[in-house]
Write a protein that holds these residues in place. Structure first.
Motif, PDB file in Angstrom:
ATOM      1  N   VAL A 104      -7.369  94.024 -14.502  1.00  0.00           N
ATOM      2  CA  VAL A 104      -7.941  95.288 -14.964  1.00  0.00           C
ATOM      3  C   VAL A 104      -8.263  96.188 -13.776  1.00  0.00           C
ATOM      4  CG1 VAL A 104      -9.839  96.374 -16.240  1.00  0.00           C
ATOM      5  CG2 VAL A 104      -8.876  94.193 -17.038  1.00  0.00           C
ATOM      6  N   PHE A 105      -7.908  97.447 -13.918  1.00  0.00           N
ATOM      7  CA  PHE A 105      -8.207  98.461 -12.911  1.00  0.00           C
ATOM      8  C   PHE A 105      -9.140  99.496 -13.540  1.00  0.00           C
ATOM      9  CE2 PHE A 105      -4.185  96.577 -11.926  1.00  0.00           C
ATOM     10  CZ  PHE A 105      -4.069  96.575 -10.545  1.00  0.00           C
ATOM     11  N   ALA A 106     -10.348  99.618 -13.021  1.00  0.00           N
ATOM     12  CA  ALA A 106     -11.289 100.637 -13.486  1.00  0.00           C
ATOM     13  C   ALA A 106     -11.083 101.876 -12.626  1.00  0.00           C
ATOM     14  CB  ALA A 106     -12.723 100.141 -13.388  1.00  0.00           C
ATOM     15  N   VAL A 107     -10.462 102.906 -13.206  1.00  0.00           N
ATOM     16  CA  VAL A 107      -9.997 104.071 -12.455  1.00  0.00           C
ATOM     17  C   VAL A 107     -10.962 105.236 -12.599  1.00  0.00           C
ATOM     18  CG1 VAL A 107      -8.154 105.774 -12.234  1.00  0.00           C
ATOM     19  CG2 VAL A 107      -7.590 103.373 -12.728  1.00  0.00           C
ATOM     20  N   ARG A 108     -11.409 105.758 -11.453  1.00  0.00           N
ATOM     21  CA  ARG A 108     -12.263 106.948 -11.454  1.00  0.00           C
ATOM     22  C   ARG A 108     -11.447 108.175 -11.058  1.00  0.00           C
ATOM     23  NH1 ARG A 108     -15.450 102.612  -9.736  1.00  0.00           N
ATOM     24  NH2 ARG A 108     -14.456 102.655  -7.697  1.00  0.00           N
ATOM     25  N   HIS A 109     -11.834 109.318 -11.586  1.00  0.00           N
ATOM     26  CA  HIS A 109     -11.135 110.574 -11.294  1.00  0.00           C
ATOM     27  C   HIS A 109     -12.141 111.616 -10.814  1.00  0.00           C
ATOM     28  CE1 HIS A 109     -12.795 112.481 -14.910  1.00  0.00           C
ATOM     29  NE2 HIS A 109     -12.498 111.364 -15.561  1.00  0.00           N
ATOM     30  N   GLY A 110     -11.643 112.723 -10.301  1.00  0.00           N
ATOM     31  CA  GLY A 110     -12.511 113.824  -9.918  1.00  0.00           C
ATOM     32  C   GLY A 110     -13.249 114.368 -11.126  1.00  0.00           C
ATOM     33  N   SER A 111     -14.560 114.532 -11.007  1.00  0.00           N
ATOM     34  CA  SER A 111     -15.408 114.796 -12.167  1.00  0.00           C
ATOM     35  C   SER A 111     -15.661 116.275 -12.424  1.00  0.00           C
ATOM     36  CB  SER A 111     -16.764 114.094 -11.990  1.00  0.00           C
ATOM     37  OG  SER A 111     -16.606 112.697 -12.001  1.00  0.00           O
ATOM     38  N   VAL A 124      -5.465 110.564 -12.671  1.00  0.00           N
ATOM     39  CA  VAL A 124      -5.145 109.286 -13.306  1.00  0.00           C
ATOM     40  C   VAL A 124      -3.632 109.048 -13.308  1.00  0.00           C
ATOM     41  CG1 VAL A 124      -7.274 109.279 -14.647  1.00  0.00           C
ATOM     42  CG2 VAL A 124      -5.196 110.206 -15.684  1.00  0.00           C
ATOM     43  N   ARG A 125      -2.848 110.120 -13.320  1.00  0.00           N
ATOM     44  CA  ARG A 125      -1.402 109.948 -13.154  1.00  0.00           C
ATOM     45  C   ARG A 125      -1.118 109.272 -11.807  1.00  0.00           C
ATOM     46  NH1 ARG A 125       1.231 112.380 -17.030  1.00  0.00           N
ATOM     47  NH2 ARG A 125       0.667 114.439 -17.850  1.00  0.00           N
ATOM     48  N   ARG A 126      -1.781 109.756 -10.770  1.00  0.00           N
ATOM     49  CA  ARG A 126      -1.565 109.164  -9.450  1.00  0.00           C
ATOM     50  C   ARG A 126      -1.992 107.698  -9.415  1.00  0.00           C
ATOM     51  NH1 ARG A 126      -0.379 110.601  -4.297  1.00  0.00           N
ATOM     52  NH2 ARG A 126      -1.057 109.067  -2.746  1.00  0.00           N
ATOM     53  N   SER A 127      -3.051 107.374 -10.128  1.00  0.00           N
ATOM     54  CA  SER A 127      -3.507 105.979 -10.132  1.00  0.00           C
ATOM     55  C   SER A 127      -2.420 105.057 -10.685  1.00  0.00           C
ATOM     56  CB  SER A 127      -4.807 105.833 -10.919  1.00  0.00           C
ATOM     57  OG  SER A 127      -4.599 105.904 -12.314  1.00  0.00           O
ATOM     58  N   LEU A 156      -7.575 110.889 -21.709  1.00  0.00           N
ATOM     59  CA  LEU A 156      -6.752 110.665 -20.517  1.00  0.00           C
ATOM     60  C   LEU A 156      -5.730 109.560 -20.762  1.00  0.00           C
ATOM     61  CD1 LEU A 156      -9.551 110.907 -17.799  1.00  0.00           C
ATOM     62  CD2 LEU A 156      -7.834 112.645 -18.354  1.00  0.00           C
ATOM     63  N   SER A 157      -6.124 108.532 -21.508  1.00  0.00           N
ATOM     64  CA  SER A 157      -5.192 107.458 -21.846  1.00  0.00           C
ATOM     65  C   SER A 157      -4.030 107.999 -22.662  1.00  0.00           C
ATOM     66  CB  SER A 157      -5.922 106.361 -22.634  1.00  0.00           C
ATOM     67  OG  SER A 157      -6.985 105.808 -21.887  1.00  0.00           O
ATOM     68  N   LEU A 158      -4.331 108.867 -23.628  1.00  0.00           N
ATOM     69  CA  LEU A 158      -3.278 109.449 -24.457  1.00  0.00           C
ATOM     70  C   LEU A 158      -2.366 110.374 -23.657  1.00  0.00           C
ATOM     71  CD1 LEU A 158      -5.288 110.178 -27.722  1.00  0.00           C
ATOM     72  CD2 LEU A 158      -3.435 108.517 -27.450  1.00  0.00           C
ATOM     73  N   MET A 159      -2.928 111.074 -22.690  1.00  0.00           N
ATOM     74  CA  MET A 159      -2.079 111.918 -21.840  1.00  0.00           C
ATOM     75  C   MET A 159      -1.076 111.062 -21.069  1.00  0.00           C
ATOM     76  SD  MET A 159      -2.496 115.140 -22.237  1.00  0.00           S
ATOM     77  CE  MET A 159      -1.653 115.731 -20.761  1.00  0.00           C
ATOM     78  N   LEU A 160      -1.516 109.891 -20.609  1.00  0.00           N
ATOM     79  CA  LEU A 160      -0.601 108.998 -19.908  1.00  0.00           C
ATOM     80  C   LEU A 160       0.440 108.425 -20.865  1.00  0.00           C
ATOM     81  CD1 LEU A 160      -3.115 107.124 -17.583  1.00  0.00           C
ATOM     82  CD2 LEU A 160      -1.350 108.744 -16.873  1.00  0.00           C
ATOM     83  N   GLY A 161       0.057 108.231 -22.108  1.00  0.00           N
ATOM     84  CA  GLY A 161       0.981 107.668 -23.076  1.00  0.00           C
ATOM     85  C   GLY A 161       1.994 108.656 -23.610  1.00  0.00           C
ATOM     86  N   SER A 179       7.179 106.474 -11.080  1.00  0.00           N
ATOM     87  CA  SER A 179       6.829 106.831 -12.458  1.00  0.00           C
ATOM     88  C   SER A 179       5.350 106.605 -12.751  1.00  0.00           C
ATOM     89  CB  SER A 179       7.658 105.997 -13.434  1.00  0.00           C
ATOM     90  OG  SER A 179       7.209 106.180 -14.761  1.00  0.00           O
ATOM     91  N   ASP A 180       4.782 107.487 -13.590  1.00  0.00           N
ATOM     92  CA  ASP A 180       3.414 107.289 -14.059  1.00  0.00           C
ATOM     93  C   ASP A 180       3.385 106.914 -15.544  1.00  0.00           C
ATOM     94  OD1 ASP A 180       4.108 109.705 -15.174  1.00  0.00           O
ATOM     95  OD2 ASP A 180       2.370 110.814 -14.450  1.00  0.00           O
ATOM     96  N   ARG A 181       4.510 106.426 -16.053  1.00  0.00           N
ATOM     97  CA  ARG A 181       4.564 106.004 -17.456  1.00  0.00           C
ATOM     98  C   ARG A 181       3.776 104.709 -17.652  1.00  0.00           C
ATOM     99  NH1 ARG A 181       8.235 108.806 -20.534  1.00  0.00           N
ATOM    100  NH2 ARG A 181       9.764 110.053 -19.370  1.00  0.00           N
ATOM    101  N   VAL A 182       3.188 104.565 -18.838  1.00  0.00           N
ATOM    102  CA  VAL A 182       2.504 103.327 -19.201  1.00  0.00           C
ATOM    103  C   VAL A 182       3.219 102.723 -20.402  1.00  0.00           C
ATOM    104  CG1 VAL A 182       0.281 104.043 -18.262  1.00  0.00           C
ATOM    105  CG2 VAL A 182       0.834 104.565 -20.657  1.00  0.00           C
ATOM    106  N   ASN A 183       2.937 101.449 -20.653  1.00  0.00           N
ATOM    107  CA  ASN A 183       3.677 100.706 -21.664  1.00  0.00           C
ATOM    108  C   ASN A 183       2.887 100.409 -22.931  1.00  0.00           C
ATOM    109  OD1 ASN A 183       4.423  99.420 -18.671  1.00  0.00           O
ATOM    110  ND2 ASN A 183       6.181 100.121 -19.869  1.00  0.00           N
ATOM    111  N   ALA A 184       1.600 100.713 -22.919  1.00  0.00           N
ATOM    112  CA  ALA A 184       0.770 100.549 -24.116  1.00  0.00           C
ATOM    113  C   ALA A 184      -0.522 101.326 -23.915  1.00  0.00           C
ATOM    114  CB  ALA A 184       0.473  99.078 -24.395  1.00  0.00           C
ATOM    115  N   VAL A 185      -1.063 101.877 -25.013  1.00  0.00           N
ATOM    116  CA  VAL A 185      -2.265 102.709 -24.960  1.00  0.00           C
ATOM    117  C   VAL A 185      -3.228 102.285 -26.064  1.00  0.00           C
ATOM    118  CG1 VAL A 185      -3.184 105.055 -25.237  1.00  0.00           C
ATOM    119  CG2 VAL A 185      -1.005 104.690 -24.035  1.00  0.00           C
TER     120      VAL A 185
END
Length: 301
Positions: A104-111, A124-127, A156-161, A179-185
């Motif tokens: 598991v990766f707990a990802v923080r972004h600019g707030s 989060v794309r970069r992560s 943000l998860s849906l944007m990645l999906g 790629s910044d694609r994910v395989n499940a959301v």
């Protein structure tokens, strides 16, 4: 959509969020730490990029036994505000996943309000790109990456999906070429259409005035509205929503589920009849089980 305080609560929904956060969300250390009780190695503050001279970081939770080689990213976001907590205090959030062998990766972004929603999406794309280019280091499969989050984290998860890419081929940064694609959301109580939350939206809920990130107009909101990006190649997506949610009405989840169905994207919406913007008790347990099962199905089989 509320940001988390250091104790894991929110300023406006402290008790309502606490049960679900407890299902997912220890002392700061500068190097990986083995937690014998949890059988997890914690690597805190891994730098996945820099912005304005500051580091963008994530915490990595790697199970010691039964590692399945799949990665799951958690979007640390509420109200598009990303709060830091010592990872030893948050590792119990991820135990249902690490027990199944997920890293598991707990990802923080600019707030917000310093950074916009668009900038949080870019972070989060970069992560994802960073993790994918470093899969050998993290011992995860680049083709088995999942993401989940709650409220703004769900957005943000849906944007990645729905709106990811295969990499920026002409970038000078090798990370950006990945790629910044994910395989499940999995998206909990997620905003899916920011246009109806924008300051000039005709039926905007008054509560949105309290969120600086939503001080945008409908035109600016469109590119970061997951519902407008739904296409047949989107990642399999599980939506978890409360029927009594008065902050992010369940129509957000119902509308994007309809869009997924029309595009033949594998998806599922689970509605919790008595839940609002956050689940507790049996609802929280059932939501967690559904989330873990979704990742097991789509990332391990």
């Amino acid at each position: 959509m509320h940001h988390l305080n250091q104790n894991g609560s929110t300023p406006m929904l402290r008790l309502r969020h606490a049960p679900i956060l407890a299902v997912f969300l220890g002392v700061f250390v500068a190097a990986p730490l083995r937690s014998d009780a949890q059988d997890v190695v914690i690597e805190p503050d891994v730098v996945y990029g820099h912005k304005l001279g500051l580091a963008m970081t994530c915490d990595v939770f790697t199970p010691v036994e039964h590692v399945n080689g799949a990665a799951v990213l958690f979007m640390v976001s509420g109200g598009w505000y990303s709060h830091w907590s010592p990872p030893e205090q948050t590792q119990h959030m991820f135990k249902p996943l690490t027990d199944e062998g997920f890293t598991v990766f707990a990802v923080r972004h600019g707030s917000s309000p310093k950074f916009s929603i668009a900038e949080a999406v870019a972070d989060v794309r970069r992560s994802v790109r960073f993790i994918r280019i470093n899969t050998e280091k993290f011992q995860v499969d680049p083709n088995r990456i999942g993401v989940f989050g709650m409220s703004a984290g769900g957005h943000l998860s849906l944007m990645l999906g729905t709106a990811s890419d295969d990499g920026i081929t002409d970038s000078k940064d090798p990370v950006e070429r990945v790629s910044d694609r994910v395989n499940a959301v999995v998206a909990y109580v997620a905003p899916t259409d920011l246009r109806i939350m924008a300051r000039d939206a005709p039926d905007r809920l008054p509560a949105y005035q309290r969120f600086p990130a939503l001080d945008i107009d409908m035109i600016a909101a469109e590119p970061n509205s997951p519902i407008v990006h739904v296409t047949p190649d989107d990642a399999p997506t599980l939506l978890l929503a409360g029927a009594k949610d008065d902050l992010v009405p369940i129509s957000h989840s119902r509308n994007i589920e309809a869009a997924f169905e029309e595009a033949n994207v594998e998806s599922k919406l689970i509605e919790f009849e008595n839940a609002g913007h956050g689940f507790g008790g049996e609802d929280a347990e059932n939501a967690t089980k559904a989330m873990v099962d979704w990742f097991v199905t789509h990332l391990t089989k």
